[in-house]
Scaffold this active site. Structure first.
Site, PDB file in Angstrom:
ATOM      1  N   GLY A 307      28.522  62.797  79.594  1.00 46.75           N
ATOM      2  CA  GLY A 307      29.561  62.244  80.450  1.00 46.75           C
ATOM      3  C   GLY A 307      30.586  61.477  79.633  1.00 46.75           C
ATOM      4  O   GLY A 307      30.782  61.758  78.444  1.00 46.75           O
ATOM      5  N   SER A 308      31.192  60.495  80.262  1.00 43.64           N
ATOM      6  CA  SER A 308      32.316  59.798  79.628  1.00 43.64           C
ATOM      7  C   SER A 308      31.835  58.715  78.657  1.00 43.64           C
ATOM      8  O   SER A 308      30.693  58.234  78.750  1.00 43.64           O
ATOM      9  CB  SER A 308      33.192  59.169  80.702  1.00 43.64           C
ATOM     10  N   THR A 311      30.818  55.286  80.390  1.00 43.27           N
ATOM     11  CA  THR A 311      29.478  55.330  81.005  1.00 43.27           C
ATOM     12  C   THR A 311      28.411  55.373  79.913  1.00 43.27           C
ATOM     13  O   THR A 311      27.366  54.709  80.033  1.00 43.27           O
ATOM     14  CB  THR A 311      29.336  56.546  81.946  1.00 43.27           C
ATOM     15  N   GLY A 312      28.658  56.124  78.867  1.00 43.18           N
ATOM     16  CA  GLY A 312      27.699  56.198  77.756  1.00 43.18           C
ATOM     17  C   GLY A 312      27.428  54.816  77.181  1.00 43.18           C
ATOM     18  O   GLY A 312      26.280  54.464  76.866  1.00 43.18           O
ATOM     19  N   GLU A 329      25.960  62.516  74.916  1.00 42.55           N
ATOM     20  CA  GLU A 329      26.946  63.575  74.642  1.00 42.55           C
ATOM     21  C   GLU A 329      28.196  63.169  75.412  1.00 42.55           C
ATOM     22  O   GLU A 329      28.237  63.290  76.632  1.00 42.55           O
ATOM     23  CB  GLU A 329      26.437  64.931  75.163  1.00 42.55           C
TER      24      GLU A 329
HETATM   25  P1  NAD Z   1      30.924  60.030  84.022  1.00 41.82           P
HETATM   26  O1  NAD Z   1      30.534  59.245  82.834  1.00 41.82           O
HETATM   27  O2  NAD Z   1      31.838  59.392  85.003  1.00 41.82           O
HETATM   28  O3  NAD Z   1      29.643  60.461  84.871  1.00 41.82           O
HETATM   29  C1  NAD Z   1      28.602  61.241  84.323  1.00 41.82           C
HETATM   30  C2  NAD Z   1      27.313  60.977  85.082  1.00 41.82           C
HETATM   31  O4  NAD Z   1      26.902  59.621  84.871  1.00 41.82           O
HETATM   32  C3  NAD Z   1      27.418  61.146  86.596  1.00 41.82           C
HETATM   33  O5  NAD Z   1      26.246  61.778  87.057  1.00 41.82           O
HETATM   34  C4  NAD Z   1      27.509  59.711  87.090  1.00 41.82           C
HETATM   35  O6  NAD Z   1      27.074  59.539  88.426  1.00 41.82           O
HETATM   36  C5  NAD Z   1      26.593  58.999  86.107  1.00 41.82           C
HETATM   37  N1  NAD Z   1      26.822  57.566  85.940  1.00 41.82           N
HETATM   38  C6  NAD Z   1      27.976  56.887  86.111  1.00 41.82           C
HETATM   39  N2  NAD Z   1      27.790  55.571  85.813  1.00 41.82           N
HETATM   40  C7  NAD Z   1      26.490  55.436  85.442  1.00 41.82           C
HETATM   41  C8  NAD Z   1      25.700  54.327  84.991  1.00 41.82           C
HETATM   42  N3  NAD Z   1      26.208  53.102  84.882  1.00 41.82           N
HETATM   43  N4  NAD Z   1      24.408  54.551  84.668  1.00 41.82           N
HETATM   44  C9  NAD Z   1      23.883  55.794  84.751  1.00 41.82           C
HETATM   45  N5  NAD Z   1      24.581  56.878  85.177  1.00 41.82           N
HETATM   46  C10 NAD Z   1      25.880  56.699  85.517  1.00 41.82           C
HETATM   47  O7  NAD Z   1      31.523  61.388  83.460  1.00 41.82           O
HETATM   48  P2  NAD Z   1      32.194  62.580  84.255  1.00 41.82           P
HETATM   49  O8  NAD Z   1      33.537  62.160  84.748  1.00 41.82           O
HETATM   50  O9  NAD Z   1      31.212  63.131  85.219  1.00 41.82           O
HETATM   51  O10 NAD Z   1      32.368  63.674  83.089  1.00 41.82           O
HETATM   52  C11 NAD Z   1      33.530  63.818  82.335  1.00 41.82           C
HETATM   53  C12 NAD Z   1      33.289  63.313  80.930  1.00 41.82           C
HETATM   54  O11 NAD Z   1      32.166  63.946  80.364  1.00 41.82           O
HETATM   55  C13 NAD Z   1      34.448  63.628  79.991  1.00 41.82           C
HETATM   56  O12 NAD Z   1      34.742  62.505  79.214  1.00 41.82           O
HETATM   57  C14 NAD Z   1      33.903  64.749  79.108  1.00 41.82           C
HETATM   58  O13 NAD Z   1      34.494  64.836  77.845  1.00 41.82           O
HETATM   59  C15 NAD Z   1      32.460  64.376  79.040  1.00 41.82           C
HETATM   60  N6  NAD Z   1      31.650  65.553  78.695  1.00 41.82           N
HETATM   61  C16 NAD Z   1      31.034  65.588  77.479  1.00 41.82           C
HETATM   62  C17 NAD Z   1      30.292  66.707  77.115  1.00 41.82           C
HETATM   63  C18 NAD Z   1      29.579  66.785  75.781  1.00 41.82           C
HETATM   64  O14 NAD Z   1      28.788  67.695  75.597  1.00 41.82           O
HETATM   65  N7  NAD Z   1      29.829  65.900  74.855  1.00 41.82           N
HETATM   66  C19 NAD Z   1      30.182  67.771  78.008  1.00 41.82           C
HETATM   67  C20 NAD Z   1      30.818  67.697  79.231  1.00 41.82           C
HETATM   68  C21 NAD Z   1      31.548  66.571  79.574  1.00 41.82           C
END
Ligand code: NAD
EC number: 1.2.1.3
Length: 559
Positions: A307-308, A311-312, A329
């Site tokens: 994810g983002s 959040t990471g 990731e």
């Molecule tokens: P996001 O971080 O908003 O959400 C990802 C997941 O995390 C969701 O399921 C969300 O509900 C959960 N989440 C949110 N806050 C949380 C917390 N505090 N604790 C635990 N879980 C939580 O990301 P997104 O908008 O869904 O995805 C887009 C991002 O993901 C982009 O930045 C993209 O580059 C990245 N991405 C990376 C890869 C990779 O392989 N590196 C692949 C696909 C997407």
């Protein structure tokens, strides 16, 4: 020993999870019960409605046949029955302890092609998380007793069973993601390559060696329970990349899909119940709070997050309290470097597609395009010509190249970047200066011609169909500009001089660099980011170790 095909067939049942009914893994559970009426307790609760989804589910379903594998030496094996147990693609449940579970509250994501609600999904609560964690821990103990090969065979069996539902899953994915059908099909079918790859990996370690005063043996053991927290852009493929290594390694897994795209993942895990013992593969739909509860939980042993970056960062902080293993990731701002010797007509359309495929919503999309100044104008023109032909539209329209943005949150973010470019007076080489509202979250792709290095469009990850192109003069300078970011996920280099391409690739600070191709990650190779784009990596022969403890036995006996 029972063969895989003679194991009792597990049929998921529909019920709310009960804390006392932890099923023993590997035992058959009762046949499906009718979906219970939702509780009437809270005002926020909505009735479980039939969403506007797949229609092909009322077909008669043949009964499953149990193959008595033990007698196969006496007669030629009967042809394997092609069975397709009924899966209702119009109703969605969490899967806890092998059962389909509703929850007190529901939510609905929207179809990005028309902004219509796609149907209710149970919003997991703390109680559901507790249940799933309990089941996962019980099931994992038994699952880990199976041999490595047995677990691999079950993954292959899952791949076969899952393949019965490819058409339904493709339709469902297209509805929730909005990408053209052929692209959705590829993602749905990616189960095959992920399963097959992990089903042939050898158990790591095991080769002892003599270290003089001792014998040394390194062995790898499962971590326990893995929580996979996934984003919305490619919900299935990113999930498979966690599911197969986790379970082959002997872990159980709880998957939390994004609230923007939960449907296909819920169905995939429901289908998985036909093969995996209850509690080994579970799914909980919900928002960030569900993810946070999983990260905080002391009886979860690893978080695999895609994810983002923000959040990471939060996950890394929260996981520290229980010293969980974490793989992150995250996002990136991938550079694309075009050398002066490219065949412009051939490469320019490919570079444009490397930025605009999936409307730019791929973690490794090209997000900054650096074109050698000697070819800048003709290369840009070729990109413009190609981009103006790109057709944006709904997934079921034949000639569509890219679909809408997947959700309103991302639509607003991308719209704001368009606005920023317009306000600052940057040159739109192609594409609309203003994003108009329409029946779906559609945005036509735009190329920004040579904005400043410190502009938002250069320094931020748009995750949408807008990309800056800039000229470069000197190799050192372009590498420095490509590396001038806190992220380091992917990059691409295009050119005929392969030595030069490789040299540049080696100097780019990114986890994956693709030469003469758009970014195309494969489960055969590790995927991970440098710098703020992540911690650790998954996939590839080494990726499975991210799901295992490393234990060393130092044996001094007889020395
Ligand atoms: P996001 O971080 O908003 O959400 C990802 C997941 O995390 C969701 O399921 C969300 O509900 C959960 N989440 C949110 N806050 C949380 C917390 N505090 N604790 C635990 N879980 C939580 O990301 P997104 O908008 O869904 O995805 C887009 C991002 O993901 C982009 O930045 C993209 O580059 C990245 N991405 C990376 C890869 C990779 O392989 N590196 C692949 C696909 C997407």
């Amino acid at each position: 020993m029972a063969t895989l095909s003679s194991r009792p067939v597990h049929k998921p049942t529909t019920a709310t999870a009960s804390p006392k009914s932890v099923p023993k893994p590997n035992k058959a559970t009762p046949s499906p019960k009718p979906v219970p009426k939702p509780h009437m307790a809270t005002p926020s609760q909505k009735p479980v409605s039939r969403p506007m989804m797949a229609t092909s589910l009322q077909k008669p379903v043949p009964k499953r046949k149990i193959d008595c594998g033990a007698l196969t030496h006496l007669a030629p094996p009967p042809p394997k029955p092609v069975t397709k147990p009924k899966v209702d693609f119009g109703s969605f449940s969490n899967v806890i302890g092998g059962k389909l579970c509703k929850s007190r509250n529901t939510f609905s994501a929207k179809n990005p092609a028309n902004k219509q609600p796609l149907g209710d999904v149970p919003a997991a609560n703390r109680h559901d998380v507790e249940q799933a964690v309990r089941y996962a821990n019980v099931a994992q103990k038994e699952w880990a007793k199976k041999t490595w090969q047995e677990r691999q065979q079950i993954c292959l069996r899952f791949k076969d069973v899952y393949s019965n539902y490819v058409d339904d899953l493709t339709d469902l994915l297209a509805l929730e993601i909005g990408r053209p059908k052929h692209s959705c099909r590829r993602e749905v079918e990616s189960c095959g390559v992920h399963a097959s790859f992990h089903a042939q990996l050898p158990l790591p370690g095991g080769d002892g060696f003599d270290a003089g005063d001792r014998g040394i043996m390194v062995r790898y053991t499962p971590l326990g329970v893995v929580a996979a927290i996934c984003p919305w852009n490619s919900p299935l493929v990113l999930c498979f990349g966690k599911l197969f290594p986790a379970v082959v390694a002997g872990n159980s897994i709880i998957i939390k899909p994004s609230p923007y795209a939960p449907y296909t993942t819920l169905k995939m895990v429901e289908i998985a119940q036909q093969v995996f013992p209850p509690g080994v593969v579970q799914v909980l739909a919900g928002d960030a709070s569900v993810g946070a509860s999983l990260v905080e939980h002391p009886n979860i042993h690893k978080i695999s997050f895609t994810g983002s970056i923000p959040t990471g960062r939060r996950i890394l902080q929260a996981a520290a309290a229980t010293m969980k293993r974490v793989t992150l990731e995250l996002g990136g701002n991938d550079a694309c470097i075009v050398l002066p010797d490219v065949d412009i007509d051939d490469v320019a359309p490919k570079v444009a597609m490397s930025a605009f495929l999936s409307s730019g919503q791929i973690c490794v999309s090209s997000k900054r395009i650096y074109i050698h100044q000697s070819i800048y104008k003709p290369f840009l023109k070729a990109m413009i010509d190609f981009t103006s032909q790109i057709k944006v539209g709904p997934p079921d329209q034949e000639d569509v190249t890219i679909g809408p943005i997947q959700n309103s949150m991302q639509f607003e973010k991308v719209k704001e970047l368009f606005e920023d470019c317009r306000r600052k007076g940057y040159k739109f080489a192609v594409g609309p200066k203003t994003v108009e509202e329409s029946m779906g979250y559609y945005i036509h792709p735009a190329i920004i011609d040579n904005p400043p290095d410190d502009s938002r469009i250069v320094t931020e990850e748009p995750f949408g169909p807008i990309v800056p192109c800039q000229p470069w003069r000197d190799e050192k300078e372009v590498i420095a500009r490509a590396n001038n970011t806190k992220t380091g996920l992917g990059a691409t280099v295009w050119g005929k001089d392969l030595k030069r391409c490789e040299k540049i690739a080696h100097e780019i600070e990114a986890g994956s660099v693709f030469i003469n191709s758009a970014a195309k990650p494969t489960p055969l190779a590790p995927l991970g980011g440098m710098k703020e784009s992540g911690i650790g990596s998954e996939w590839g022969p080494s990726g499975i170790k991210a799901y295992m403890n490393e234990q060393v036995i130092h044996n001094f006996s007889g020395r």
